[in-house]
Design an enzyme around this catalytic site. Sequence first.
Site, mmCIF file in Angstrom:
data_model
loop_
_atom_site.group_PDB
_atom_site.id
_atom_site.type_symbol
_atom_site.label_atom_id
_atom_site.label_comp_id
_atom_site.label_asym_id
_atom_site.label_seq_id
_atom_site.Cartn_x
_atom_site.Cartn_y
_atom_site.Cartn_z
ATOM 1 N N LYS A 22 -1.154 -2.494 6.980
ATOM 2 C CA LYS A 22 -1.255 -1.028 6.222
ATOM 3 C C LYS A 22 -2.318 -1.413 5.151
ATOM 4 O O LYS A 22 -3.292 -0.730 4.946
ATOM 5 C CB LYS A 22 -0.193 -0.527 5.735
ATOM 6 N N ASN A 23 -1.901 -2.321 4.111
ATOM 7 C CA ASN A 23 -2.836 -2.407 3.176
ATOM 8 C C ASN A 23 -3.988 -3.228 3.203
ATOM 9 O O ASN A 23 -4.871 -3.156 2.437
ATOM 10 C CB ASN A 23 -1.838 -3.178 2.069
ATOM 11 N N CYS A 116 4.005 7.798 -8.158
ATOM 12 C CA CYS A 116 5.278 8.036 -7.049
ATOM 13 C C CYS A 116 6.312 7.470 -7.556
ATOM 14 O O CYS A 116 6.413 6.979 -8.823
ATOM 15 C CB CYS A 116 4.787 7.105 -5.703
ATOM 16 N N ARG A 121 2.151 4.485 -12.167
ATOM 17 C CA ARG A 121 0.880 4.006 -11.388
ATOM 18 C C ARG A 121 -0.634 4.699 -11.905
ATOM 19 O O ARG A 121 -1.392 5.361 -11.172
ATOM 20 C CB ARG A 121 0.649 4.316 -9.896
#
Length: 417
Positions: A22-23, A116, A121
């Site tokens: 994913k990253n 989140c 963040r």
Amino acid sequence: MKSIDITGGNTLCGEVSIQGSKNAALPLLAASVLIKGITVIHNCPRITDIFSMIKILESIGCKVRFTGHCLEIDAKDITSTALPAEYVKVMRSSIIFIGAMLGREKEVSIHYPGGCVIGNRPIDMHLEALKRLGVEFTEAEETIQAKAGRLEGNEIFLPFPSVGATQNVVLAAVLAKGTTVIKGAAKEPEVTEVCRFLQKAGAKIHGIGTEILEIEGVPFLKEIEFTVVPDRIVAGTYLLAGAATRGAVLLENAPVGQMDSLLLMLKNLGAKIHVEKGQIFLNGEEAERSIPFIETRVYPGFPTDLQSPLMAVLATADGVSIIRETIFEDRFRVAKELNRMGGRIFLKENQALIYGVKKLKGMKVTAEELRGGAALVIAGLLAEGRTKIEGLSYIERGYEDIVRDLKCLGAKIEKSE
Ligand code: EPZ
């Protein structure tokens, strides 16, 4: 709300292949905007964050085709530099479009990405670093406008090796005038991968994999095909699940070279590990040891994304363990649900004190975010009785099909609507 039903107590045994990362994949979709042509990305995971990024690409004029795990992006024409708030607000990683859009169009407007549950963040380092390249930012009510008459290479120091900030600067610098040096760059594999992608497209980047990256601007990038590496966090999650259930697990295609800290951790738990030609075999029969102290670190340290899954394993280890979370300020939230299942986990500031218990008890629990959700799946696998995990949509942001994969390992696990 979609959920997962698990009947616990099974020893996992079997083999599973690991999805694309994913990253590593997400920044490649942003990077494709820098190529005025077609980019083909192989082994792209079919996860909701990728589909959200595709929506953003289509909203700015790209044509996208996603067949199986092959993603084809035609970025010949960019028709808008305003990214749609609906996707940016739900997916913080869309912030990575700032660097790519500046590199391509010299301007972008983007809704302020929300924090989140694991932390607020901020993006201060992204903005400060990009200003060094000549970018000017103006903030309207909830959007950020970024403009750069010319992107000029410069020397940048990142006070913390932020993965996203490093990626954003690289994406803005590859087509800039002159040379950019990033000191204090992140060394995560996901930074290395986006640099390799850009290099293949003709970018000039030196120091890849180190904390000093040097990017020499080039006039354009050429069309390429690129294959996404397997996901080190998904691989680590399944090995931890094997250890938690004292099972035997074979990963068919793990990114072994990116997993040293996890493999050492598994050995410290008492698991036996055998690595051969990109495969990892775990024998978790004796993986019951507690871990006196572990702290999450930037790469190559123990990854913060595996901290919650590890906590689930330590909840029934033999003895007391301490985990210190040094990357995000609020990443122990899953402890509450693990304690409802019978765990004895005590939190103080950025440390978790975990008294191993004999058994966890299956029950209905709720996932609040991606990796906490994965931790609850591991807890359900080792708990007595049935566990229902609400919030499958969080888990699907990063795991292509955790139910399919764990069934390959013999888990009694089902999805339910
Ligand atoms: C990436 O997030 C990953 N996400 C995260 O994975 C991962 O946990 C994180 O790197 C650390 O490895 C993606 O790649 C899409 P950071 P990123 O910038 O880039 C603070 C998952 O579960 N910070 O390295 O956002 C920040 O608040 C996700 O797959 C600032 O203060 O991580 C955090 O405390 C979760 N100001 C720390 O640095 C900034 O400008 C690390 O953040 C930027 C970051």
